[in-house]
Design a protein around this motif. Structure first.
Motif, PDB file in Angstrom:
ATOM      1  N   PRO A 149       0.765  -1.238  -0.479  1.00  0.00           N
ATOM      2  CA  PRO A 149      -0.009  -0.067  -0.260  1.00  0.00           C
ATOM      3  C   PRO A 149       0.857   1.296  -0.068  1.00  0.00           C
ATOM      4  CG  PRO A 149       0.221  -1.010   2.303  1.00  0.00           C
ATOM      5  CD  PRO A 149       0.701  -1.310   0.991  1.00  0.00           C
ATOM      6  N   ARG A 150       0.023   2.347  -0.685  1.00  0.00           N
ATOM      7  CA  ARG A 150       0.375   3.850  -0.691  1.00  0.00           C
ATOM      8  C   ARG A 150       0.866   4.282   0.782  1.00  0.00           C
ATOM      9  NH1 ARG A 150       1.552   5.765  -5.448  1.00  0.00           N
ATOM     10  NH2 ARG A 150      -0.003   5.364  -6.719  1.00  0.00           N
ATOM     11  N   LEU A 151       2.161   5.199   0.938  1.00  0.00           N
ATOM     12  CA  LEU A 151       1.411   5.566   2.292  1.00  0.00           C
ATOM     13  C   LEU A 151       0.308   6.580   2.664  1.00  0.00           C
ATOM     14  CD1 LEU A 151       5.405   4.547   3.272  1.00  0.00           C
ATOM     15  CD2 LEU A 151       3.157   3.252   3.558  1.00  0.00           C
ATOM     16  N   ARG A 152      -0.146   6.637   3.785  1.00  0.00           N
ATOM     17  CA  ARG A 152      -0.851   7.753   4.293  1.00  0.00           C
ATOM     18  C   ARG A 152      -0.787   8.447   5.006  1.00  0.00           C
ATOM     19  NH1 ARG A 152      -2.449   9.217  -1.371  1.00  0.00           N
ATOM     20  NH2 ARG A 152      -3.640   7.186  -2.455  1.00  0.00           N
ATOM     21  N   GLU A 153      -1.102  10.041   5.480  1.00  0.00           N
ATOM     22  CA  GLU A 153      -1.003  10.794   6.100  1.00  0.00           C
ATOM     23  C   GLU A 153      -2.029  10.069   7.267  1.00  0.00           C
ATOM     24  OE1 GLU A 153      -1.535  14.857   5.681  1.00  0.00           O
ATOM     25  OE2 GLU A 153      -1.595  15.631   7.856  1.00  0.00           O
ATOM     26  N   GLY A 154      -1.669  10.398   8.395  1.00  0.00           N
ATOM     27  CA  GLY A 154      -1.959   9.134   9.922  1.00  0.00           C
ATOM     28  C   GLY A 154      -2.173   8.018  10.032  1.00  0.00           C
ATOM     29  N   MET A 155      -1.362   7.042   9.225  1.00  0.00           N
ATOM     30  CA  MET A 155      -0.325   6.342   9.538  1.00  0.00           C
ATOM     31  C   MET A 155       0.201   5.236  10.678  1.00  0.00           C
ATOM     32  SD  MET A 155      -0.773   4.554   5.247  1.00  0.00           S
ATOM     33  CE  MET A 155      -2.469   3.994   5.295  1.00  0.00           C
ATOM     34  N   VAL A 156       0.835   4.962  11.509  1.00  0.00           N
ATOM     35  CA  VAL A 156       1.663   4.720  12.190  1.00  0.00           C
ATOM     36  C   VAL A 156       1.717   3.561  12.624  1.00  0.00           C
ATOM     37  CG1 VAL A 156       2.005   5.622  14.554  1.00  0.00           C
ATOM     38  CG2 VAL A 156      -0.092   6.310  13.430  1.00  0.00           C
ATOM     39  N   PHE A 157       3.019   3.277  12.143  1.00  0.00           N
ATOM     40  CA  PHE A 157       4.183   1.734  11.956  1.00  0.00           C
ATOM     41  C   PHE A 157       4.747   1.427  13.097  1.00  0.00           C
ATOM     42  CE2 PHE A 157       3.593   3.465   7.507  1.00  0.00           C
ATOM     43  CZ  PHE A 157       1.782   2.496   7.246  1.00  0.00           C
ATOM     44  N   ALA A 158       4.799   0.527  13.603  1.00  0.00           N
ATOM     45  CA  ALA A 158       5.389  -0.273  14.466  1.00  0.00           C
ATOM     46  C   ALA A 158       6.897  -0.494  13.478  1.00  0.00           C
ATOM     47  CB  ALA A 158       5.176  -1.154  15.922  1.00  0.00           C
ATOM     48  N   ILE A 159       8.164  -0.468  13.589  1.00  0.00           N
ATOM     49  CA  ILE A 159       9.002  -0.954  12.752  1.00  0.00           C
ATOM     50  C   ILE A 159      10.016  -1.771  13.390  1.00  0.00           C
ATOM     51  CG2 ILE A 159      10.949   0.049  10.631  1.00  0.00           C
ATOM     52  CD1 ILE A 159       9.580   2.058  10.174  1.00  0.00           C
ATOM     53  N   GLU A 160      10.562  -2.525  13.174  1.00  0.00           N
ATOM     54  CA  GLU A 160      11.019  -3.117  13.989  1.00  0.00           C
ATOM     55  C   GLU A 160      12.258  -4.529  13.665  1.00  0.00           C
ATOM     56  OE1 GLU A 160       9.022  -5.529  17.581  1.00  0.00           O
ATOM     57  OE2 GLU A 160       7.046  -5.123  16.337  1.00  0.00           O
ATOM     58  N   PRO A 161      13.151  -3.738  12.847  1.00  0.00           N
ATOM     59  CA  PRO A 161      14.518  -4.629  12.538  1.00  0.00           C
ATOM     60  C   PRO A 161      15.312  -5.767  13.400  1.00  0.00           C
ATOM     61  CG  PRO A 161      14.811  -2.527  12.317  1.00  0.00           C
ATOM     62  CD  PRO A 161      13.484  -2.125  12.549  1.00  0.00           C
ATOM     63  N   MET A 162      14.722  -6.892  13.402  1.00  0.00           N
ATOM     64  CA  MET A 162      15.483  -8.094  14.197  1.00  0.00           C
ATOM     65  C   MET A 162      16.971  -8.932  13.106  1.00  0.00           C
ATOM     66  SD  MET A 162      12.214  -9.297  15.700  1.00  0.00           S
ATOM     67  CE  MET A 162      11.009  -7.824  14.436  1.00  0.00           C
ATOM     68  N   VAL A 163      17.511  -8.902  13.593  1.00  0.00           N
ATOM     69  CA  VAL A 163      19.022  -9.183  12.972  1.00  0.00           C
ATOM     70  C   VAL A 163      19.607  -9.908  13.750  1.00  0.00           C
ATOM     71  CG1 VAL A 163      21.051  -8.221  11.389  1.00  0.00           C
ATOM     72  CG2 VAL A 163      18.991  -7.242  12.046  1.00  0.00           C
ATOM     73  N   ASN A 164      19.483 -10.434  12.378  1.00  0.00           N
ATOM     74  CA  ASN A 164      20.677 -12.446  13.200  1.00  0.00           C
ATOM     75  C   ASN A 164      22.433 -12.111  12.901  1.00  0.00           C
ATOM     76  OD1 ASN A 164      18.412 -13.249  14.599  1.00  0.00           O
ATOM     77  ND2 ASN A 164      18.336 -14.612  13.753  1.00  0.00           N
ATOM     78  N   SER A 165      24.081 -12.211  13.401  1.00  0.00           N
ATOM     79  CA  SER A 165      24.877 -11.868  13.826  1.00  0.00           C
ATOM     80  C   SER A 165      25.585 -13.510  12.586  1.00  0.00           C
ATOM     81  CB  SER A 165      26.183 -11.517  14.311  1.00  0.00           C
ATOM     82  OG  SER A 165      25.377 -12.715  15.374  1.00  0.00           O
ATOM     83  N   GLY A 166      24.683 -13.816  12.211  1.00  0.00           N
ATOM     84  CA  GLY A 166      24.895 -15.279  11.699  1.00  0.00           C
ATOM     85  C   GLY A 166      23.599 -15.193  10.628  1.00  0.00           C
ATOM     86  N   ARG A 167      23.439 -17.035  10.484  1.00  0.00           N
ATOM     87  CA  ARG A 167      22.068 -17.348   9.932  1.00  0.00           C
ATOM     88  C   ARG A 167      20.621 -16.237  10.077  1.00  0.00           C
ATOM     89  NH1 ARG A 167      22.641 -19.092   5.715  1.00  0.00           N
ATOM     90  NH2 ARG A 167      20.564 -19.987   5.572  1.00  0.00           N
ATOM     91  N   PRO A 168      20.113 -16.357   9.852  1.00  0.00           N
ATOM     92  CA  PRO A 168      18.482 -16.059   9.595  1.00  0.00           C
ATOM     93  C   PRO A 168      17.809 -16.538  10.822  1.00  0.00           C
ATOM     94  CG  PRO A 168      18.763 -16.365   7.405  1.00  0.00           C
ATOM     95  CD  PRO A 168      19.655 -16.228   7.775  1.00  0.00           C
ATOM     96  N   GLU A 169      17.946 -18.238  10.234  1.00  0.00           N
ATOM     97  CA  GLU A 169      16.562 -19.581  10.735  1.00  0.00           C
ATOM     98  C   GLU A 169      16.777 -19.245  12.316  1.00  0.00           C
ATOM     99  OE1 GLU A 169      19.480 -20.066   9.073  1.00  0.00           O
ATOM    100  OE2 GLU A 169      17.895 -20.938   6.906  1.00  0.00           O
TER     101      GLU A 169
END
Ligand code: MF3
Ligand code: CO
Length: 256
Positions: free
Chosen positions: A198-218
């Motif tokens: 979706p296009r981002l529209r005024e008034g939308m609120v997002f919790a953005i939360e990168p979770m990042v591993n130093s090794g493999r993603p599993e």
């Protein structure tokens, strides 16, 4: 449907966001050698109570776990990614990485944020993981504007993390937030072409939360049915902010 908030509603979310910021700042500072993750839990619960806020996580039903979460914080140490449970037995030691995630509701509006801190002296890999994860969130926040689309947020995190040699956790994602902790849309930290964009529209609120591993993603979930860990035992880091789309660009609700 993605619920859009009025400016007045966003200011209510702002109050919740600033309280979350104060709590995370305090417990982040407390996270030193010989302190337990339970000590952090107790301090955070008291701050919520003093502010007249309700914990967002305690009592929250998670279908995959089959029960309600029992704590106001998630404290995930080293190879733990998310949903680590505070415990007096989990005493922090120098070299640990601890991700602290918390949320509150204040006047019916939610705030949710997370950070990762090093305890004492941490190694270079752990330092770099923290830095890259935090930077990926900052770059994603810059995308929270009218005219952008959801995949711009997801793809920005993915590209930066992969370019820097780390891996994206796929099983846990960010989310819309408002009068509910988790609203539409889901916000993976990678572009998932099965989803809408979706296009981002005024008034939308997002919790953005990168979770990042130093090794493999599993990932896998421990026998406690909550704690998500890296399969290979590598480190994981987590940062989260709530961000509103406004006429003036991204408005981060969970920091001053
Ligand atoms: N980590 C999740 C988030 O930031 C919320 C935790 S759900 C809980 O959206 F039940 F574990 F609290
Ligand atoms: Co969240």
């Amino acid at each position: 449907m993605i619920v859009r908030k009025t400016q007045a509603e966003i200011e209510k979310m702002r109050r919740a966001g600033l309280l979350v910021h104060e709590i995370l700042t305090r417990v982040g500072e407390m996270a030193v050698e010989a302190v337990s993750t339970w000590d952090l839990e107790v301090a955070a619960a008291k701050m919520m109570d003093d502010a007249g806020a309700k914990p967002a996580f305690k009592g929250y039903y998670v279908p995959a776990a089959g029960e309600r979460y029992k704590y106001v914080l998630c404290t995930s140490v080293n190879s733990e990614i998310v949903h680590g449970m505070p415990s007096p037995k989990r005493v922090l030691k120098s070299g640990d990485l601890v991700s602290i995630d918390t949320g509150v509701s204040l006047d019916g509006w939610y705030g949710d944020s997370a950070l990762t801190v090093g305890v004492g002296e941490i190694n270079e890999e752990a330092k770099r993981l923290i830095r890259i994860t935090q930077e990926s969130l900052e770059l994603a926040i810059e995308q929270v504007r009218e005219g952008k689309r959801l995949f711009d947020i997801c793809g920005t995190v993915e590209k930066y993390v992969v370019e820097n040699g780390f891996s994206i956790v796929r099983e846990y994602v960010g989310h819309g937030i408002g009068t509910q902790l988790h609203e539409e849309p889901q916000i993976p930290n990678y572009v998932d072409r099965r989803n809408e964009n979706p296009r981002l529209r005024e008034g939308m609120v997002f919790a953005i939360e990168p979770m990042v591993n130093s090794g493999r993603p599993e990932t896998k979930v421990l026998k406690d049915r909550w704690t998500a860990v890296t399969k290979d035992g590598s480190y994981s880091a987590h940062f989260e902010h709530c961000v509103a789309v406004t006429a003036n660009g991204p408005y981060v609700l969970t920091r001053p």
